[in-house]
Design an enzyme around this catalytic site. Structure first.
Site, PDB file in Angstrom:
ATOM      1  N   ALA A 147      19.435 -50.880 -15.360  1.00  0.00           N
ATOM      2  CA  ALA A 147      18.077 -51.422 -15.312  1.00  0.00           C
ATOM      3  C   ALA A 147      17.837 -52.108 -13.981  1.00  0.00           C
ATOM      4  O   ALA A 147      18.769 -52.655 -13.378  1.00  0.00           O
ATOM      5  CB  ALA A 147      17.856 -52.410 -16.455  1.00  0.00           C
ATOM      6  N   ASP A 148      16.589 -52.069 -13.534  1.00  0.00           N
ATOM      7  CA  ASP A 148      16.208 -52.777 -12.321  1.00  0.00           C
ATOM      8  C   ASP A 148      14.758 -53.218 -12.460  1.00  0.00           C
ATOM      9  O   ASP A 148      13.913 -52.462 -12.935  1.00  0.00           O
ATOM     10  CB  ASP A 148      16.363 -51.892 -11.083  1.00  0.00           C
ATOM     11  CG  ASP A 148      16.342 -52.718  -9.814  1.00  0.00           C
ATOM     12  OD1 ASP A 148      17.414 -53.227  -9.434  1.00  0.00           O
ATOM     13  OD2 ASP A 148      15.262 -52.876  -9.217  1.00  0.00           O
ATOM     14  N   THR A 149      14.483 -54.455 -12.042  1.00  0.00           N
ATOM     15  CA  THR A 149      13.146 -55.034 -12.177  1.00  0.00           C
ATOM     16  C   THR A 149      12.599 -55.412 -10.812  1.00  0.00           C
ATOM     17  O   THR A 149      13.331 -55.967  -9.984  1.00  0.00           O
ATOM     18  CB  THR A 149      13.194 -56.297 -13.066  1.00  0.00           C
ATOM     19  OG1 THR A 149      13.727 -55.941 -14.339  1.00  0.00           O
ATOM     20  CG2 THR A 149      11.811 -56.906 -13.247  1.00  0.00           C
ATOM     21  N   GLY A 183      12.669 -50.520 -14.502  1.00  0.00           N
ATOM     22  CA  GLY A 183      13.146 -49.159 -14.725  1.00  0.00           C
ATOM     23  C   GLY A 183      14.407 -49.217 -15.557  1.00  0.00           C
ATOM     24  O   GLY A 183      15.230 -50.121 -15.391  1.00  0.00           O
TER      25      GLY A 183
END
Length: 192
Positions: A71-73, A108
């Site tokens: 995950a990446d924000t 994501g």
């Protein structure tokens, strides 16, 4: 071939670990360590898709028989991606830009198992109250903004900056667990 036995979160983020735990997932935290790469001019939505996939693929190579979540924000004001601040002045500049405006938080997520891969992003709109310089400085003095995309944490004192939020609150914290739980059901991992 071994069966998928373990769910792995490719992150050491305390917020993502907390959200996965609160949701009731049984998982291991194995952080991705390679440098994340995106090309200039990449849209915020494409950036989070690429970065989450890079993290998931890195850990899936090491644990090929498991299900891995990357995950990446990012915080985006228009097409400008705001990462973690480099210093207090950078944090001040970001918060000043966000003051009184609506920005987008995108996370994501990439889920990889031995026989399937799903990559998606969740989007939440966040509107800040107009912020005075002293208010911004007091918030920065708390230390909270320094390790967070966009220089604020909605789960802490940063919640006081937010006038309105439209979408998944948990997404703003760094992991859209509501949608993720539905996606994991497609991998045979169900909570309910």
């Amino acid at each position: 071939m071994k069966s998928t036995t373990t769910l792995i979160l490719a992150s050491k983020s305390p917020r993502r670990i907390e959200l996965m735990t609160l949701a009731g997932f049984d998982f291991l935290s194995v952080p991705a360590v390679k440098e994340e790469k995106i090309t200039g001019g990449t849209s915020p939505s494409d950036a989070v898709l690429m970065l989450s996939r890079q993290k998931a693929e890195e850990i899936a190579e090491k644990y090929p028989y498991n299900t891995v979540i990357g995950a990446d924000t990012v915080v985006a004001l228009g097409n400008e991606i705001m990462g973690k601040p480099e210093n207090e002045q950078d944090a001040f500049n970001m918060l000043k830009k966000l003051s009184g405006k609506t920005h987008t938080v995108l996370t994501g997520v990439c889920v990889i198992s031995p026989d399937k891969q799903i990559n998606f992003y969740e989007k939440t709109e966040v509107e800040f109250y107009p912020l005075g310089d002293d208010e911004i400085r007091q918030y920065i003095a708390s230390g909270e903004p320094m390790d967070k995309a966009g220089s604020y944490g909605v789960q802490g004192k940063g919640a006081l900056l937010v006038e309105r939020l439209e979408g998944d609150f948990f997404n703003v914290m760094g992991l859209p667990v509501l949608r993720l739980s539905r996606m994991l059901a497609q991998f045979g991992i169900k909570l309910l």
